[in-house]
Write an enzyme that holds these catalytic residues in place. Sequence first.
Site, PDB file in Angstrom:
ATOM      1  N   ASP A  52      -3.722   2.117  -2.667  1.00 58.61           N
ATOM      2  CA  ASP A  52      -3.014   3.336  -3.065  1.00 58.61           C
ATOM      3  C   ASP A  52      -3.967   4.528  -2.940  1.00 58.61           C
ATOM      4  O   ASP A  52      -4.896   4.671  -3.730  1.00 58.61           O
ATOM      5  CB  ASP A  52      -2.510   3.198  -4.500  1.00 58.61           C
ATOM      6  CG  ASP A  52      -1.667   1.945  -4.672  1.00 58.61           C
ATOM      7  OD1 ASP A  52      -0.684   1.792  -3.932  1.00 58.61           O
ATOM      8  OD2 ASP A  52      -2.012   1.102  -5.530  1.00 58.61           O
ATOM      9  N   SER A  57      -2.693  -3.907  -3.460  1.00 58.42           N
ATOM     10  CA  SER A  57      -2.076  -2.646  -3.053  1.00 58.42           C
ATOM     11  C   SER A  57      -3.159  -1.589  -2.841  1.00 58.42           C
ATOM     12  O   SER A  57      -3.956  -1.309  -3.733  1.00 58.42           O
ATOM     13  CB  SER A  57      -1.085  -2.170  -4.118  1.00 58.42           C
ATOM     14  OG  SER A  57      -0.381  -1.029  -3.679  1.00 58.42           O
ATOM     15  N   SER A  74       0.849  -1.185   0.000  1.00 56.46           N
ATOM     16  CA  SER A  74       0.000   0.000   0.000  1.00 56.46           C
ATOM     17  C   SER A  74       0.881   1.230   0.000  1.00 56.46           C
ATOM     18  O   SER A  74       2.077   1.156   0.291  1.00 56.46           O
ATOM     19  CB  SER A  74      -0.911   0.047   1.237  1.00 56.46           C
ATOM     20  OG  SER A  74      -1.918  -0.931   1.192  1.00 56.46           O
TER      21      SER A  74
END
Length: 355
Positions: A282, A280, A242
Site C-alpha cells: 500500500d 498487501s 496492493s
Amino acid sequence: MSAPAPDPSSSPTAPRARDIGLGVGDLPTGAHNALTDVPGIRVGHTTLIDPPRVHSGVTAIVPEGVSPARPLPAGVFVGNGYGKLLGSTQVAELGALETPVLLTSTLSAFRVADALVGWTLDRPGNEGVRSVNPVVGECNDGLLSDIRSRPVREEHVRAALAGASGGPVAEGCVGAGTGTAALGFKAGVGTSSRRPVLAGREVTLGVLVQANFGGTLRISGRTVTPVDVGLPDPDAGPNRGSCMVVAATDAPLDARQLTRVARRAVYALARVGAGYGHGSGDYGLAFATRPLGEAAGPAVLPDDRLDPLFVAVLDAVEEAVLNSLLTATTITGPHGRTRHPLPAGPLLDLLGRAG
C-alpha cells in the site's frame, strides 16, 4: 500476443460513483473529476488483452515538463511495503520527482522502468543526463493474468506515454488496472479530484488509484460483499494485493508537506474497507506541479492551512476506489478465476433497503 487491444475499461453506460449519488464529501470536483483536472497532468494507458491468458497493461501519469533537470517536489508514504515502488527511496531522500509515474504489473515493473529510462534519455534537453530515477509502481495481477509472461514491453510503455492526454480518464479494466481486483470485486484504475480553498485560494488536487487490495468493501458505513449484490461468492484467498495511489496538486507545497498528503492517501483506503494484510503493498505518492526551486508563484503554505487539502485527498481516494469498482468489466483469467465489477443497480437497492 497481438498489438495493444482497445481499452475494455467500461461500457459507455457504466456509471461512476457520483453518477449514482455516491459522491464523497462536500468539496467540489474539477471539470472531469479526474487527476487530469490538475493543470499540466496527462494520463495514458496501454491495455493488453489476450483472453483468457493475459489481462495486463501500463498506465502513464505525465506531468508537463518533468525531467531530471526540472524535477517536481514529491513525497512518498509506505503503508505496507510488500511491493515495489521503484525509485521511491530517492524520492523520499531528495523530495524530487524526475520522470513521469508509471504503473503496471509486478513482474513487468523492471522492463517498464528500463523503458522509462530510455524514453527519458531520448527527450530533447536530456542529452547530457547521466543519471535517471524512474518511478514505477506495480500491483500483482496474477489472479486474472499470466503474470509470468511479463507481457508489457518497451513499445507498450512508449505508447502509453505518447498517448497521454488531458480531459476524461478511462477507468476500470484499462492500462495497469486491466487484471486487478479489490475487495472481492473486479477493480482497476479509478480517479477523482477536488477543489479545496487554501489560504483564500482555490487549488486542485487529483488522485489516481490502481486498486488490487483485500478487505471487505464499506460504503456509507455498511459492508458490501459480492453475495450482497447478487454475485457469486469469490474464492478470496489470503488478504493480500496492493494499491498504488498517486496524487497531484497545483497547491504550493514542499516535499515534506507532500509526504503528509501521501500518508493520508494511504489512510483513505481504510474508508472503503482495506485490510492492509501481510501481502498487501500500500503506497502513496504525491507531487506538486511547481518545479523545485522555481521562484515564481506563491510561497509554500504553512502547515496549519493544509487541513482542507487533507480532506480533499481522503475524499478523492475513497471516490476513486469506488469508481474503479463500478466501471470495471467481468474478467476470467487463465486459472479459471472470475471477478465481477460492483453492479450499480443491486448496490443502490441494497443501500436503499438499509436506509
